[in-house]
Write an enzyme that holds these catalytic residues in place. Structure first.
Site: not given
Ligand code: FES
Length: 149
Positions: A33, A103
């Site tokens: 991400c 996360c």
């Molecule tokens: Fe990767 Fe939240 S989407 S840390």
């Protein structure tokens, strides 16, 4: 979709910022991400975490989990801080949607990386602590010095 606690920690994150002369700093990132998190710890000479701050370039859940993780480790010894896992952080936030579990893992890894840095600098061993799993590269480090406007 998000609990009230997640929204609260996202809208009013605790412990945002950095510490001057921290006892330990940990920076971790998730390649998928692209989110990056840095946690600073101030640890006294009895091994108790007196203060914790964070900076996160990431999603709302990453902000909320760093905020909660820093709250949870304050007042704990370095050994006790190891019990603050991503599960603990998620529970304290009344849960996260499944796609956001990673996360909270970033928050756990950032705490561990900061503890690792502290242990290395002080030549001590924290039982059960493993080396940081996802250290960020230099390009990402630059983000902390020149954050996007
Ligand atoms: Fe990767 Fe939240 S989407 S840390």
């Amino acid at each position: 979709m998000y609990s009230e606690k997640v929204m609260d920690h996202f809208n009013n994150p605790r412990n945002v910022g950095e510490l001057e002369n921290p006892s330990g700093v940990g920076t971790v990132g998730n390649a998928k991400c692209g989110d990056i998190m840095r946690i600073y710890l101030d640890i006294d000479n009895l091994g108790v975490i007196q203060d914790a701050k964070f900076k996160t370039f990431g999603c709302g859940a990453a902000v909320a989990t760093s905020s909660m993780a820093t709250e949870l480790v304050k007042g704990k010894t370095v050994q006790e801080a190891l019990t603050v896992t991503n599960k603990t952080v998620m529970e304290a936030l009344d849960g996260l949607p499944p796609v956001k579990v990673h996360c909270s893992l970033l928050a756990e890894e950032a705490i561990h990386a900061a503890l690792w840095d502290y242990a290395k600098k002080h030549g001590i061993e924290i039982t059960g602590l493993k080396p940081p799993v996802s250290d960020v590269d230099e390009r990402e480090e630059l983000l902390f010095r020149h954050p996007p406007k």
